[in-house]
Enzyme design. Sequence first.
Site, PDB file in Angstrom:
ATOM      1  N   HIS A  41     -61.264 -21.836 -30.453  1.00 35.80           N
ATOM      2  CA  HIS A  41     -60.726 -21.671 -29.129  1.00 35.80           C
ATOM      3  C   HIS A  41     -59.413 -22.804 -29.601  1.00 35.80           C
ATOM      4  CE1 HIS A  41     -63.612 -20.685 -26.026  1.00 35.80           C
ATOM      5  NE2 HIS A  41     -62.777 -19.660 -25.677  1.00 35.80           N
ATOM      6  N   GLN A  65     -62.846  -9.940 -14.428  1.00 37.84           N
ATOM      7  CA  GLN A  65     -63.004  -8.703 -15.656  1.00 37.84           C
ATOM      8  C   GLN A  65     -64.248  -8.666 -15.740  1.00 37.84           C
ATOM      9  OE1 GLN A  65     -60.539 -12.110 -17.881  1.00 37.84           O
ATOM     10  NE2 GLN A  65     -62.552 -11.699 -19.349  1.00 37.84           N
ATOM     11  N   VAL A 181     -62.499 -17.519 -35.989  1.00 37.47           N
ATOM     12  CA  VAL A 181     -63.629 -18.567 -36.822  1.00 37.47           C
ATOM     13  C   VAL A 181     -65.403 -18.502 -36.198  1.00 37.47           C
ATOM     14  CG1 VAL A 181     -64.106 -20.858 -36.365  1.00 37.47           C
ATOM     15  CG2 VAL A 181     -61.470 -20.320 -36.013  1.00 37.47           C
ATOM     16  N   SER A 191     -68.048 -18.548 -27.018  1.00 37.69           N
ATOM     17  CA  SER A 191     -69.199 -19.264 -26.237  1.00 37.69           C
ATOM     18  C   SER A 191     -70.017 -18.399 -25.415  1.00 37.69           C
ATOM     19  CB  SER A 191     -68.230 -19.234 -24.597  1.00 37.69           C
ATOM     20  OG  SER A 191     -66.835 -18.872 -24.674  1.00 37.69           O
TER      21      SER A 191
HETATM   22  O1  PAF Z   1     -61.060 -14.064 -23.655  1.00 37.48           O
HETATM   23  C1  PAF Z   1     -61.365 -14.644 -22.192  1.00 37.48           C
HETATM   24  O2  PAF Z   1     -61.469 -15.367 -23.357  1.00 37.48           O
HETATM   25  C2  PAF Z   1     -60.264 -14.058 -21.658  1.00 37.48           C
HETATM   26  O3  PAF Z   1     -60.447 -12.638 -21.614  1.00 37.48           O
HETATM   27  C3  PAF Z   1     -58.863 -14.378 -21.306  1.00 37.48           C
HETATM   28  C4  PAF Z   1     -58.026 -14.061 -21.705  1.00 37.48           C
HETATM   29  C5  PAF Z   1     -58.540 -15.511 -20.650  1.00 37.48           C
HETATM   30  C6  PAF Z   1     -58.511 -13.882 -19.761  1.00 37.48           C
HETATM   31  O4  PAF Z   1     -59.700 -14.581 -18.050  1.00 37.48           O
END
Ligand code: PAF
Length: 283
Positions: A41, A65, A181, A191
């Site tokens: 990130h 999601q 990375v 994560s």
């Molecule tokens: O890749 C992620 O961490 C998630 O799918 C995102 C793009 C932040 C959407 O919730």
Amino acid sequence: MPKRPPVARTLPALHRAIDQLRARKAKVAIVPTMGALHDGHLTLVRNAKRRGLKVVVSIFVNPTQFAPHEDFASYPRTMNTDLDKLATLAADLVWAPTAAVMYPEDYASRIAVDGPAVAGLEDKYRPHFFSGVATVVGKLFNQCRPDFAIFGEKDYQQLKVVTRMSRDLDMRVKVIGVPTVREKDGLAMSSRNVYLSADERRTAPILHRTMKEISAQLRAGAEVETALVQGRTAITEAGFAIDYLEARHAEALMPISSMKDGPVRLLVAAKIGRTRLIDNMRA
Ligand code: PAF
């Protein structure tokens, strides 16, 4: 200790902060995240900073999601350390809405996605996933009105889905993909790596190692399906349960039968213990 970025938690506060960032015609990039920030990130934030952009990092664990049996409840939430990490990079703003701000009680809309979202990869194993991602990313784009959005290539199909969505829906957000990375042993940063036991962590780099071997074989002229079958065997014998290990066209994500159909991307998803890992690389 460097200063933490300001955190907006309501839409009026976000809009005020974005207006301030845009003063003097600055361009804005969003880095959408679910928090639990790692160097993958942070590389996205650095990439935006290098381009001279003001950077908004969204931190929101998006319930839509996740399927009911997935890890929404246990997904790592580390807001304080996330803010400390972002302070070191001089991120300009954090957008951290609550679920009630993102999805108020009478919320009733979703973005339906096709094309790369129905390639028979993640969508086959997580049918709810891309509509949830597209909806929240569409909302983040509308909320923050960025000029650019920076996504990691680690979630390769997701990168293709949001790129297509932004274009198809005339969102005027340029989506930029940034290479994955990796840890020193090749494991893609994620994560979810915190879920791995010590044994599983030692085994996990086999995903990347196997893709590298397949890539070398394909470049040396091996048959695609033969190389994939060998790769699937190696990953399974290491203790993973494979969802897929595929060679696809790098843009359309459709199946390919030869390197001549390329550019080719290798994509893998597999479970070790209770942890599902995904990875990909150029063949
Ligand atoms: O890749 C992620 O961490 C998630 O799918 C995102 C793009 C932040 C959407 O919730």
